[in-house]
Design a protein around this motif. Structure first.
Motif, short mmCIF file in Angstrom:
data_model
loop_
_atom_site.label_atom_id
_atom_site.label_comp_id
_atom_site.label_asym_id
_atom_site.label_seq_id
_atom_site.Cartn_x
_atom_site.Cartn_y
_atom_site.Cartn_z
N ALA A 16 5.99 2.98 0.35
CA ALA A 16 6.70 4.20 0.73
C ALA A 16 5.75 5.27 1.25
N HIS A 17 4.53 5.29 0.74
CA HIS A 17 3.52 6.26 1.16
C HIS A 17 2.20 5.53 1.35
N GLN A 18 1.45 5.97 2.36
CA GLN A 18 0.19 5.30 2.65
C GLN A 18 -0.75 6.30 3.32
N SER A 19 -2.02 6.16 3.06
CA SER A 19 -2.98 7.04 3.72
C SER A 19 -3.23 6.54 5.14
N ALA A 20 -3.55 7.48 6.00
CA ALA A 20 -3.87 7.13 7.39
C ALA A 20 -5.10 6.23 7.43
N ALA A 21 -6.06 6.49 6.55
CA ALA A 21 -7.27 5.66 6.51
C ALA A 21 -6.92 4.21 6.14
N PHE A 67 -4.07 -4.56 -0.86
CA PHE A 67 -5.02 -3.88 -1.74
C PHE A 67 -4.80 -2.37 -1.75
N THR A 68 -3.95 -1.85 -0.89
CA THR A 68 -3.73 -0.40 -0.84
C THR A 68 -2.77 0.03 -1.94
N ARG A 69 -2.90 1.29 -2.32
CA ARG A 69 -2.03 1.81 -3.38
C ARG A 69 -0.57 1.76 -2.97
N GLY A 70 -0.25 2.15 -1.74
CA GLY A 70 1.14 2.19 -1.32
C GLY A 70 1.82 0.83 -1.39
N THR A 71 1.17 -0.21 -0.87
CA THR A 71 1.76 -1.54 -0.89
C THR A 71 1.78 -2.09 -2.31
N ASN A 72 0.69 -1.91 -3.04
CA ASN A 72 0.64 -2.39 -4.43
C ASN A 72 1.76 -1.76 -5.25
#
Length: 179
Positions: A16-21, A67-72
């Protein structure tokens, strides 16, 4: 770079949320993986090469995205989502068929990856989930490397696939599952 709100149609990829990096890093994985398999892509008809490249791109992007917080976080809240994700991942044998790569090692790598990913998901909440994922990767790559028909391109795709499903996806990286 701040956190971006992701459209619902892309939640399975980025949450739902993800960093641009993080999005940038996911997108960087795609050309690297496609270039790694370029020799095999150049040996088949264009339609087969395009489909195979798209599947390889999906595998590579998933390795990083999971491995990203948003997908995890997107998958951590639902065991059903994780089960469906694993069930629909038949990329490896399809890529082998599209590129004319040996099917037998692709099927071995696929079956072992799905079994290992399922086992790791079932260990959610256990302090051995992460080491079990590592063992799953060793088993998948060890078994597939022993197959005589294994090519370097297929081994690369198998490694990406195993890392995506067993380590990157099946493990809850939020820290709630142990050391």
């Amino acid at each position: 770079m701040g956190t971006l709100r992701i459209p619902s149609s892309l939640h399975d990829v980025f949450g739902a949320h993800q960093s641009a990096a993080s999005i940038t890093l996911v997108l960087l994985a795609v050309p690297i993986a496609v270039l790694a398999v370029l020799p095999a892509l150049l040996t088949v008809e264009l339609w087969r090469a395009v489909l195979a490249a798209l599947l390889v791109a999906d595998i590579a992007a998933g390795v990083v995205a999971n491995f990203t917080r948003g997908t995890n976080d997107h998958y951590a809240v639902s065991a059903k989502r994780r089960a469906v994700f694993i069930a629909v991942h038949v990329h490896l044998p399809i890529v082998a068929l599209l590129l004319g790569l040996p099917l037998f090692p692709a099927l071995i790598g696929w079956a072992l990856t799905i079994a290992a990913g399922t086992a790791v998901v079932l260990l959610q909440g256990s302090p051995v989930q992460r080491p079990a994922a590592g063992l799953g990767i060793v088993i998948v790559l060890g078994a597939t490397a022993l197959v005589a028909e294994m090519t370097s391109v297929l081994l690369f795709i198998t490694a990406l696939f195993a890392i995506k499903v067993v380590l990157s996806f099946a493990v809850d990286h939020s820290g709630a599952t142990g050391p």
